[in-house]
Design an enzyme around this catalytic site. Sequence first.
Site, short mmCIF file in Angstrom:
data_model
loop_
_atom_site.label_atom_id
_atom_site.label_comp_id
_atom_site.label_asym_id
_atom_site.label_seq_id
_atom_site.Cartn_x
_atom_site.Cartn_y
_atom_site.Cartn_z
N HIS A 261 0.85 -1.10 0.37
CA HIS A 261 -0.02 0.36 0.17
C HIS A 261 1.07 1.05 -0.49
O HIS A 261 1.05 1.95 -0.77
CB HIS A 261 -0.74 0.36 1.42
CG HIS A 261 -1.63 0.81 1.59
ND1 HIS A 261 -2.22 2.19 0.15
CD2 HIS A 261 -3.16 0.96 1.75
CE1 HIS A 261 -3.23 2.71 0.29
NE2 HIS A 261 -3.51 2.98 2.03
N HIS A 301 -1.48 -0.33 -11.54
CA HIS A 301 -2.80 -0.20 -10.54
C HIS A 301 -3.33 -1.07 -10.31
O HIS A 301 -4.06 -1.08 -11.80
CB HIS A 301 -2.83 1.58 -10.51
CG HIS A 301 -3.21 2.26 -9.39
ND1 HIS A 301 -4.88 1.86 -8.90
CD2 HIS A 301 -2.72 2.72 -8.51
CE1 HIS A 301 -4.43 2.67 -7.54
NE2 HIS A 301 -3.48 2.98 -7.61
N ASP A 357 4.15 6.13 -6.76
CA ASP A 357 5.13 6.12 -6.49
C ASP A 357 6.13 6.08 -6.78
O ASP A 357 7.24 6.57 -7.01
CB ASP A 357 5.40 5.04 -5.64
CG ASP A 357 3.94 4.79 -4.42
OD1 ASP A 357 3.64 5.89 -4.14
OD2 ASP A 357 3.29 3.73 -4.55
N1 ACO Z 1 5.74 -5.18 -13.79
C1 ACO Z 1 5.67 -5.93 -14.87
N2 ACO Z 1 4.46 -6.16 -14.51
C2 ACO Z 1 3.44 -6.29 -14.09
C3 ACO Z 1 3.56 -5.18 -13.46
C4 ACO Z 1 4.48 -4.46 -12.90
N3 ACO Z 1 5.09 -3.47 -11.87
N4 ACO Z 1 2.31 -4.77 -12.76
C5 ACO Z 1 1.34 -5.77 -13.00
N5 ACO Z 1 2.45 -6.25 -13.86
C6 ACO Z 1 1.71 -7.70 -15.81
C7 ACO Z 1 1.32 -9.42 -14.16
O1 ACO Z 1 2.64 -9.97 -14.59
C8 ACO Z 1 -0.12 -9.21 -14.44
O2 ACO Z 1 0.66 -10.44 -15.58
P1 ACO Z 1 -0.29 -11.68 -16.82
O3 ACO Z 1 -1.17 -10.67 -17.09
O4 ACO Z 1 1.02 -12.15 -17.80
O5 ACO Z 1 -0.13 -12.45 -14.95
C9 ACO Z 1 -0.77 -8.24 -15.51
O6 ACO Z 1 0.42 -7.39 -15.68
C10 ACO Z 1 -1.80 -7.54 -14.15
O7 ACO Z 1 -1.20 -7.81 -13.04
P2 ACO Z 1 -2.15 -8.38 -11.36
O8 ACO Z 1 -1.42 -8.32 -10.91
O9 ACO Z 1 -2.95 -9.03 -12.62
O10 ACO Z 1 -2.65 -5.76 -11.27
P3 ACO Z 1 -3.11 -5.69 -10.22
O11 ACO Z 1 -3.73 -4.97 -10.16
O12 ACO Z 1 -4.02 -7.56 -9.18
O13 ACO Z 1 -2.14 -5.14 -9.51
C11 ACO Z 1 -0.12 -3.69 -8.93
C12 ACO Z 1 -2.03 -4.59 -9.20
C13 ACO Z 1 -0.09 -4.47 -7.36
C14 ACO Z 1 -0.21 -2.24 -8.12
C15 ACO Z 1 0.73 -4.14 -9.87
O14 ACO Z 1 0.22 -3.17 -10.91
C16 ACO Z 1 2.49 -3.88 -8.81
O15 ACO Z 1 2.39 -5.38 -9.06
N6 ACO Z 1 2.68 -2.89 -9.48
C17 ACO Z 1 4.08 -2.45 -9.11
C18 ACO Z 1 4.23 -2.31 -6.95
C19 ACO Z 1 3.55 -0.79 -7.51
O16 ACO Z 1 4.03 0.21 -8.09
N7 ACO Z 1 2.53 -0.71 -6.40
C20 ACO Z 1 2.16 0.60 -5.88
C21 ACO Z 1 0.82 1.09 -6.24
S1 ACO Z 1 -0.01 2.83 -6.24
C22 ACO Z 1 -0.28 2.79 -4.51
O17 ACO Z 1 -0.55 1.97 -4.09
C23 ACO Z 1 -0.72 3.66 -3.74
#
Ligand code: ACO
Length: 422
Positions: A261, A301, A357
Site C-alpha cells: 500500500h 495499479h 509512487d
Molecule cells: N511490472 C511488471 N508486470 C506487471 C506489473 C509491474 N509493475 N504490474 C502488473 N504486471 C503484470 C502482471 O504480471 C500481470 O501479467 P500477466 O497477465 O501476464 O500475468 C498483469 O500485469 C496484471 O497484473 P496484476 O498483478 O493482476 O494486477 P493487479 O491489479 O492485481 O496489481 C499492482 C496492481 C499490485 C499495483 C501491480 O501493478 C504491481 O505490483 N505494481 C508494482 C508495485 C507498485 O508500484 N505498487 C504501487 C501501487 S500505487 C499505490 O498503492 C499507492
Amino acid sequence: MPDTITIIDDRTGKKVTVPIEGGVFPASAVRELDPSLYIYDPAYMQTAACKSAITYLDGDAGILRYRGYPIEQLAEKSTYLEVAYLLLNGELPNKSQLEKWTHDVTHHTFIHENMRKRFVDGFHYDAHPMGMFVSSVAALGTFYDDAKDIQSKESRDKQILRLIAKSPTLAAMAYRFSVGLPFQYPDNNLSFPANFLNMMWKVGEYEIDPRLERAMDVLFILHADHEQNCGTTAMRVVGSSHADPYTSAAAAASALYGPLHGGANEAVVRMLEDIGSIDNVPAFIDDVKSGTGSRLMGFGHRVYKNYDPRATIIKKTAYDVFEVTGKNPLLDIALKLEETALNDSYFVDRKLYPNVDFYSGLIYQALGFPVAMFTVLFAIPRTVGWLAHWQELLNDKEQKISRPRQWYTGVDPRDYVPVTSR
Ligand code: ACO
C-alpha cells in the site's frame, strides 16, 4: 436498454429484478432471493461497501477528482489546508472560512509534553518512524476525554482538527527521535507545509525555500484522499464499531504501513539504486518481462489502467524540486525506464503506466527524507482523507458495524478426542 438486473436462482427458479444505479446494484437482491446466500468476493474486488461523495476516480480514463474538482486544478491552484477543508466540508472555503480554518489548524499543532517525554521517549532508539507514528496516533486519543464522544458534531470537529494539525508534529517527532535530534516545536507563524519542514530540519538557522514549501504542499494535496483504498477501508471498518477517531486512524495508518500500500515508493528507490545506470535498463526490463526479475515497481495499479494523473503532476513537481536541490541522480534511470516501458508491448498491452509512487520517492529523497520516512509522508495528508470518510460513515444512516460473512471450508462436525487417545 433497461437499467436493471435480474438474478435467477436456478435451484428454485425464483428471480429478483433490481435497479442498476451508477454501475452498482444493491446486494439486497441476493438477500431477497435467499437470505442464506452470500457473494464470495475476496479483496472486495467487485464490492461497493458504501456510498461516498468525496472522491471520484475513473481508472480507465486516468481521472481523479476531489468533491468534483480535478486533481490537476487543485494541485496547481490550491493548498493542502484548503483541500482538507474541501474534502471534509464538500465545498471550498470562502475567505473568512479559510482564515478561520487555517488559524484553527495552526493553533492545534502542539502536542501534550507527555506525548514526547513519556511516550515517544520510551521507544527503542532504532524504532521505525512509521511504527512510531501509528502508535503515537492511537496514544494521542488517550489525552482527550472527549475523544470517544463521537455522536456530538462539536466533539467530532474538534478531534478532526486535532488530528490534522498534530499529524505533522507526530511525524517530525518520530523522525527526530529516530536520529537523536532534539524535538523542534511547531512554529505558528509558518504555513502548514513550512511548519512541517521546519520541525523536520531546523537545527540552528534554517530558511525554507518557497519552491520546496510549495512542492511539499502539492505532495500533500496529491495524497490527501484516494477513495476506498486499504487504509481508508480500515478507517471505515474500525470506525463502524464507534471506536474513537484516533484509534480508527491508527488502524488506517497500520494498513498504509504495508509495502503493498504505502510502501511502494520506497521499493521504487531501491529498484533504481539496484539498476544503477541507464545502460542496465534494457536488461532490467527484459528480466521483468521474462518473470525472472522483480516487477517494475511504481508501474501498474489495481484501479488505474492509464497514466495515474498524480504521477504526471509529481513528475513536474520533481523538476521544480531538483531546481533547488540539484537533480536526483536516479532520475535519468527513472526516465529511461518509463520511456522503455511505455514503448514496449508487454507494458502497453497490460495497461501498465507509472503510478503515484514512481516519482514521489525521488522527490522525497531529494528533499532529504530517509526512505523510512516515505510512508509517514504519505500518512500526514492522508489523515484528512481518513477523517472525511469517517465523518461520512457516521452520518450515513445506511451504515452499520462492518461485518462481512465467510465461506466456511473447514471440517464437518466431529467429536472431541482426549489427548491420551490422539
Ligand atoms: N511490472 C511488471 N508486470 C506487471 C506489473 C509491474 N509493475 N504490474 C502488473 N504486471 C503484470 C502482471 O504480471 C500481470 O501479467 P500477466 O497477465 O501476464 O500475468 C498483469 O500485469 C496484471 O497484473 P496484476 O498483478 O493482476 O494486477 P493487479 O491489479 O492485481 O496489481 C499492482 C496492481 C499490485 C499495483 C501491480 O501493478 C504491481 O505490483 N505494481 C508494482 C508495485 C507498485 O508500484 N505498487 C504501487 C501501487 S500505487 C499505490 O498503492 C499507492
